[in-house]
Design a protein around this motif. Structure first.
Motif, short mmCIF file in Angstrom:
data_model
loop_
_atom_site.label_atom_id
_atom_site.label_comp_id
_atom_site.label_asym_id
_atom_site.label_seq_id
_atom_site.Cartn_x
_atom_site.Cartn_y
_atom_site.Cartn_z
N MET A 101 0.79 -1.23 0.00
CA MET A 101 0.00 0.00 0.00
C MET A 101 0.83 1.30 0.00
O MET A 101 0.26 2.37 0.22
CB MET A 101 -0.96 -0.02 1.21
N GLU A 102 2.15 1.19 -0.24
CA GLU A 102 2.95 2.42 -0.16
C GLU A 102 4.03 2.60 -1.23
O GLU A 102 4.35 3.75 -1.59
CB GLU A 102 3.67 2.52 1.22
N ASP A 135 1.74 -12.54 3.69
CA ASP A 135 0.46 -13.23 3.45
C ASP A 135 0.31 -13.49 1.96
O ASP A 135 1.06 -12.93 1.15
CB ASP A 135 -0.70 -12.34 3.96
N1 SAH Z 1 -3.54 -4.36 10.55
C1 SAH Z 1 -3.11 -3.00 10.26
C2 SAH Z 1 -3.37 -2.66 8.80
C3 SAH Z 1 -2.38 -3.31 7.90
S1 SAH Z 1 -2.62 -2.84 6.24
C4 SAH Z 1 -3.90 -2.03 11.13
O1 SAH Z 1 -5.01 -2.36 11.50
O2 SAH Z 1 -3.39 -0.96 11.42
C5 SAH Z 1 -1.37 -3.81 5.47
C6 SAH Z 1 0.04 -3.24 5.48
O3 SAH Z 1 0.95 -4.23 5.06
C7 SAH Z 1 0.24 -2.10 4.51
O4 SAH Z 1 1.21 -1.20 5.00
C8 SAH Z 1 0.70 -2.79 3.21
O5 SAH Z 1 1.76 -2.09 2.59
C9 SAH Z 1 1.19 -4.18 3.64
N2 SAH Z 1 0.49 -5.35 3.10
C10 SAH Z 1 0.75 -6.63 3.50
N3 SAH Z 1 -0.06 -7.49 2.88
C11 SAH Z 1 -0.86 -6.79 2.06
C12 SAH Z 1 -1.93 -7.14 1.18
N4 SAH Z 1 -2.34 -8.40 1.06
N5 SAH Z 1 -2.55 -6.16 0.48
C13 SAH Z 1 -2.13 -4.87 0.61
N6 SAH Z 1 -1.16 -4.48 1.45
C14 SAH Z 1 -0.52 -5.42 2.18
#
Ligand code: SAH
Length: 236
Positions: free
Chosen positions: A170-171, A194
């Motif tokens: 996401m970055e 994941d």
């Molecule tokens: N659980 C966290 C949110 C995580 S969002 C909270 O509640 O604050 C996921 C983060 O890990 C983002 O920074 C993204 O860059 C990365 N990421 C890991 N797996 C991802 C996926 N399947 N899709 C998108 N981003 C993912």
């Protein structure tokens, strides 16, 4: 000369701090003129762009910024990779951008390149430095968007247009776009947390720490490789 290491999440920040074993209190380190700044942006493209631009502008008042490295975790888009493996972003693109109505390429922001390419020499060197690590390291495109991908449909939508995309997060494309505008080299080093499928939220929580440490270990190798001439001078 400065290197900025940027992470999105606190866990990723903690991983790079612990692996580097430098002064834990400080995100700011200096080795005979070579500075290394460690900072955290928060999650998503807007946070990524805002915090990196702030960090670059602040650092440019002190020194030239030569390189930005992003370290963190990502969802898997490739069958040959497993959780814990590492992806070096040869290019980063916004999988949630579509201006094809005006003739732009899929994922291309108008007025910008279709994707943001990493320096091939830097990717090659980082691959060399990964030798001996107990995880596999791949180089390939990284997809970025303001979505946590957790379904086969979400993955297929990206891979349909970019079959060689290796992971999604996401970055990175936001960091890369900021670096493109500032004419600074950028490399994303992400470890798989994941499979971006239905189990992704659970797997993400389970493997966040381990994957963050894997990516951080390779970032450490790269940073030491870059600053070691400075360290030698310091010791002399
Ligand atoms: N659980 C966290 C949110 C995580 S969002 C909270 O509640 O604050 C996921 C983060 O890990 C983002 O920074 C993204 O860059 C990365 N990421 C890991 N797996 C991802 C996926 N399947 N899709 C998108 N981003 C993912």
């Amino acid at each position: 000369m400065s290197i900025i290491i940027i992470t999105a999440m606190q866990e990723e920040y903690d991983a790079i701090q612990s692996v580097l074993e430098w002064d834990e209190e400080s995100g700011d380190h200096s080795f005979n003129g070579q500075r290394v700044i460690i900072c955290k942006s928060g999650i998503g493209k807007v946070n990524a762009a805002q915090h990196l631009a702030d960090a670059v502008i602040k650092e440019k008042m002190i020194s030239t910024v030569d390189l930005v490295i992003n370290t963190g975790v990502a969802g898997n888009l490739s069958r040959d990779q497993n959780i814990g493996d590492i992806v070096l972003g040869t290019e980063c693109f916004h999988h949630d951008v579509d201006a094809t109505g005006f003739g732009y390429e899929k994922f291309q922001v108008p007025g910008m390149p279709a994707s943001y390419k990493a320096d091939p020499g830097l990717v090659r060197r980082t691959l060399e430095l990964s030798e001996g690590m107990n995880v596999r390291v791949y180089a390939g495109p990284i997809a970025t968007g303001d979505q946590f991908i957790h379904s086969h449909i979400g993955k297929e939508r990206i891979n349909l247009n970019k079959p060689d995309a290796r992971c999604v997060e996401m970055e990175s494309a936001a960091f890369a776009q900021v670096c493109y505008n500032f004419k600074i080299k950028f490399l994303a080093i992400r470890s798989i947390s994941d499979d971006a499928d239905g189990k992704a939220p659970t797997n993400f929580n389970e493997f966040l720490k381990e994957a963050s440490l894997n990516a951080a270990e390779l970032v450490k190798r790269l940073v030491i490789d870059i600053i070691s001439p400075q360290l030698k001078k310091e010791g002399a």
